[in-house]
Design an enzyme around this catalytic site. Sequence first.
Site, short mmCIF file in Angstrom:
data_model
loop_
_atom_site.label_atom_id
_atom_site.label_comp_id
_atom_site.label_asym_id
_atom_site.label_seq_id
_atom_site.Cartn_x
_atom_site.Cartn_y
_atom_site.Cartn_z
N LYS A 53 0.66 -1.26 0.00
CA LYS A 53 -0.07 0.01 0.12
C LYS A 53 0.93 1.20 0.11
O LYS A 53 0.55 2.21 -0.63
CB LYS A 53 -1.06 -0.08 1.22
CG LYS A 53 -2.31 -0.83 1.12
CD LYS A 53 -2.69 -1.11 2.38
CE LYS A 53 -4.08 -2.19 2.19
NZ LYS A 53 -4.61 -2.63 3.60
N GLN A 97 -5.01 -1.32 9.49
CA GLN A 97 -4.81 -2.69 9.24
C GLN A 97 -5.53 -3.50 10.03
O GLN A 97 -5.12 -3.71 11.23
CB GLN A 97 -3.41 -3.07 8.60
CG GLN A 97 -3.27 -4.34 7.99
CD GLN A 97 -3.68 -4.29 6.71
OE1 GLN A 97 -3.43 -3.51 5.90
NE2 GLN A 97 -4.44 -5.52 6.08
N ASP A 120 -11.65 3.32 3.75
CA ASP A 120 -11.98 1.67 3.75
C ASP A 120 -13.56 1.64 3.57
O ASP A 120 -14.04 0.48 3.21
CB ASP A 120 -11.88 0.97 5.15
CG ASP A 120 -10.64 0.31 4.86
OD1 ASP A 120 -10.04 -0.11 3.99
OD2 ASP A 120 -9.79 0.04 5.84
#
Length: 292
Positions: A53, A97, A120
């Site tokens: 990422k 995460q 997200d």
Amino acid sequence: MATIIDGKAFSANLRAEIARKVAILKQNHSVTPGLAVVLVGEDPASQVYVRSKGKQTVEAGMNSYEHKLDVGTSQADLLALIDQLNNDPDVHGILVQLPLPKHIDEESVINSISVDKDVDGFHLSNVGRLSIGAEGIVPCTPLGSIMMLKDHLGDLSGKRAIVVGRSNIVGKPMAALLLAESCTVTIAHSRTQDLPSECRRADIVVAAVGRPEMVKGDWIKPGATVIDVGINRVEKEDGSTKLVGDVEFESAEKVAGAITPVPGGVGPMTIACLLHNTLQQACRLNGIDVPE
Ligand code: NDP
């Protein structure tokens, strides 16, 4: 034989497009989108994701801020970091995460991220927006899947779709996106009776189950489009490992009209969509339209 939907190529194009827009944003508005990624602990798979990422964020011309915290970090300390990031004007997207260590309550952490910096699409407010068909941030994996479907099929209106799996991060948002495209949607799960027959009725099959090669070729209607979200590491006969999806690719590709491979299908789209969402939030926070 099915057409292979190439997620690697699709995501490379999407990332190039995002990089072009980021360059315009920097030049015309002096805004550089910034994505903060928080990793608690040393889970090897999570470390790989976070590294990748960070790399792709920088390649798109954005700023990447990585926060690696010890596995024993308290929930209070994690919430304090998120509060700091919520108030940092250089940060436009915050990603924690998952999974988090057991002593931390994931829901409290996710909902402590400012809705304006949620990239997200897991914040309750964004979940609600998706469910009522309002504009918001959409979870990355379903977003990548719907982009590939629309690119391949064009108008999805009236098509019968089945989503196998009802998780909050994949199955449910995927079903909401298909419904928003006017598909007739079935959501299947572990209690569904006669899953093969349910799948056989569908023009679009999205498999998000987490069970290696569960969906067989003879479950697929001839010509249907198959999106395989699953990522499962399995052992080969020689003891080495390989990645397989939730669909038995070998039998399904003989029947389907089009199919995403694993690896190289939905997987690469997920990070590209994370960058897409970060760009959206950077523009929204600065009151700027996303560059054309
Ligand atoms: P979850 O474990 O959260 O959910 C799995 C779902 O599958 C549940 O709804 C479960 O039903 C259903 N299910 C389990 N067994 C069966 C069965 N035998 N028949 C029908 N349905 C069943 O998984 P996720 O949604 O998080 O992930 C799904 C897959 O997608 C995994 O392989 C994961 O690795 C992959 N993934 C890939 C990503 C990417 O970037 N490409 C990102 C995220 C996930 P029930 O609710 O009844 O228990």
